[in-house]
Design a protein around this motif. Structure first.
Motif, mmCIF file in Angstrom:
data_model
loop_
_atom_site.group_PDB
_atom_site.id
_atom_site.type_symbol
_atom_site.label_atom_id
_atom_site.label_comp_id
_atom_site.label_asym_id
_atom_site.label_seq_id
_atom_site.Cartn_x
_atom_site.Cartn_y
_atom_site.Cartn_z
ATOM 1 N N GLY A 450 0.784 -1.223 0.000
ATOM 2 C CA GLY A 450 0.000 0.000 0.000
ATOM 3 C C GLY A 450 0.816 1.274 0.000
ATOM 4 N N THR A 451 2.040 1.222 -0.470
ATOM 5 C CA THR A 451 2.884 2.418 -0.508
ATOM 6 C C THR A 451 2.980 2.940 -1.936
ATOM 7 O OG1 THR A 451 4.877 1.053 -0.786
ATOM 8 C CG2 THR A 451 4.226 1.615 1.461
ATOM 9 N N ALA A 452 3.573 4.127 -2.076
ATOM 10 C CA ALA A 452 3.749 4.738 -3.396
ATOM 11 C C ALA A 452 4.696 3.891 -4.240
ATOM 12 C CB ALA A 452 4.290 6.153 -3.236
ATOM 13 N N ILE A 453 4.489 3.952 -5.561
ATOM 14 C CA ILE A 453 5.298 3.102 -6.445
ATOM 15 C C ILE A 453 6.610 3.755 -6.862
ATOM 16 C CG2 ILE A 453 3.279 1.900 -7.337
ATOM 17 C CD1 ILE A 453 3.444 3.590 -9.852
ATOM 18 N N GLY A 454 6.835 5.000 -6.431
ATOM 19 C CA GLY A 454 8.072 5.683 -6.790
ATOM 20 C C GLY A 454 9.334 4.913 -6.431
#
Length: 486
Positions: A450-454
């Motif tokens: 559930g974290t950013a894909i950066g």
């Protein structure tokens, strides 16, 4: 003298070359070569159109078929199937000439387009991509094989440059056409469009290949009783594909213990298959042919591994449309052609400088990776800088790819052109599939938590950058020390 390469007997008589008439060797479009040259360019151009078009719309396909969690497989399935198609086609060409494997390649490629185009789920789409990959691998292996067999040394660098130029028109229209079709109709239209292109490519290419059929008594013997079937190149290619697939699938698992166990098994199987499907010295990057195969793998890992995430990053992180994101692919493909032609010109005026060309190409490619990484990950940099960055990367790729391929095949005995051409293509597809799979796995992992894909993009670009640095250091091994020119 017969040479044994990882259990495969080589050194048999070579298939016949097309014999040029006096004074005709200055051009690949001279009468003895014209039909074959046009056929090769058209066949590769068809593959290029599919590659760039599907890469552009793949994020949309994955989203519509609920496949973003296994996005990397959209490219890896095709690339891993390339391994099997490449090895089978290369060995078949050494045995009986390129006509039969090329015919089968185009037919299988068309069948894969049909399967992918009618798929109603992500797994079915991946099956279609796998079938496509069998055909694509064989087509590309035959392209390099035909150049090695049919053209004299003077013309090979020019043909490799033309092979790169076969991507010019597809790079201009492929991403744009695919983007427009997807936005105004459906992504399935991209695969439907491929069918008439494949038919035309077959009509142009196949007639010219009949002249390359070896006379009786040449090529590989039909009965290879000294080699067990499970040690054959074909069986080894399947082992390599299965092992790599297990590794990539393991990276998508959330259970760490199962992930580690499956990854270890996958690596062990893949290494066993790789040893049997590549020339001797590849595993240690031995100076000469072995290093040439490794350099091809590094080049393609850096370029295609980075490019696989370029459209996704520009669409998901920078908000560009499908057509706009495709501009980066076009820029890289066009400058790849320019770099290849530049290297061909340098090769004719300053022979013996190919290792320097490879090193410089890797360095320029590294700069391109750095620019697209910053452009995708930093909102302070205009998104369109990624197009410029990948134009720079493509230039370095063109120079290094042409120089390394020409030098590797120049060192290859005539009777092993199919084997080494297949090994080069295998290295390309394996590296591309693995790097695309790793990038896709990184994205799946961060999405799972559930974290950013950066960070997934950052890790992938950092890894491809390290591979580019390794390529710079390995480039002097392209030729053995006693064979280098001043």
């Amino acid at each position: 003298m017969t040479e044994h390469v990882d259990g495969v007997v080589s050194g048999e008589p070579a298939p016949p070359r097309v014999v040029a008439r006096p004074g005709s060797t200055g051009s690949v479009f001279a009468r003895p070569y014209r039909a074959l040259t046009l056929g090769v360019i058209l066949s590769v151009g068809t593959v290029a159109f599919e590659s760039l078009g599907v890469a552009t719309v793949l994020p949309g396909i994955a989203e519509s078929l609920n496949g973003l969690g296994a996005y990397g497989w959209g490219l890896s399935a095709l690339m891993l199937a390339n391994i099997i198609g490449t090895v089978i086609a290369g060995r078949s060409a050494d045995r009986s000439g390129p006509w039969r494997p090329m015919s089968a390649a185009l037919l299988v490629f068309a069948a894969g387009c049909v399967l992918a185009g009618v798929a109603v789920s992500w797994p079915l789409f991946l099956i279609g991509r796998f079938v496509q990959g069998l055909g694509v691998g064989a087509v590309m292996a035959m392209a390099y094989t035909m150049i090695g067999l049919a053209y004299p040394e003077l013309l090979r660098a020019r043909m490799f440059a033309l092979l790169s130029s076969a991507w010019t028109v597809p790079s201009l229209v492929g991403p744009v056409v695919a983007g427009i079709l997807t936005e105004h109709t459906t992504w399935r239209a991209v695969f439907v469009l491929m069918l008439p292109l494949i038919a035309v490519a077959a009509a142009m290419t196949l007639p010219g290949l009949r002249r390359l059929r070896p006379p009786e008594g040449t090529g590989f013997p039909e009965n290879t009783s000294t080699t067990r079937w499970w040690k054959s190149p074909q069986a080894s290619a399947v082992l390599l594909t299965v092992g790599t697939g297990l590794l990539l699938q393991a990276l998508l698992l959330s259970n760490v213990a199962v992930l580690a166990a499956l990854a270890v098994v996958g690596v062990a199987i893949a290494v066993l298959g790789l040893r049997r499907t590549t020339p001797e010295g590849t595993m240690t990057a031995r100076a000469g042919i072995g290093a040439g195969v490794v350099i091809r793998a590094l080049l393609c890992g850096v370029y295609f591994g980075s490019e696989a995430l370029l459209p996704l990053g520009l669409q998901q992180l920078r908000g560009l449309s499908t057509a706009e994101a495709g501009l980066g692919l076009s820029a890289g493909a066009l400058t790849w052609v320019a770099g290849s032609m530049l290297q061909a010109k340098l090769d004719s005026t300053r022979p013996g400088q190919r290792t320097r060309g490879v090193a410089c190409g890797f360095a320029v490619l590294l700069a391109g990776v750095a620019i697209i990484a910053v452009s995708i990950l930093s909102g302070a940099v205009p998104a369109y800088f990624a197009v410029l960055g990948w134009g720079i990367g493509g230039l370095g790729m063109g120079v290094a790819f042409n120089a390394s391929t020409t030098d590797t095949l120049e060192q290859t005995p005539a009777g092993r052109q199919g084997e080494v051409s297949a090994a080069l293509q295998l290295a390309q597809t394996l590296a591309t599939g693995v790097l695309a799979g790793l990038g896709g796995a990184a994205i799946a992992i961060v999405r799972h938590h559930g974290t950013a894909i950066g960070p997934a993009f950052l890790g992938t670009f950092a890894f491809t950058g390290l591979l580019a640095l390794l390529g710079v250091f390995l480039s002097p091994r392209l030729r053995p020390a006693d064979a280098r020119q001043p």
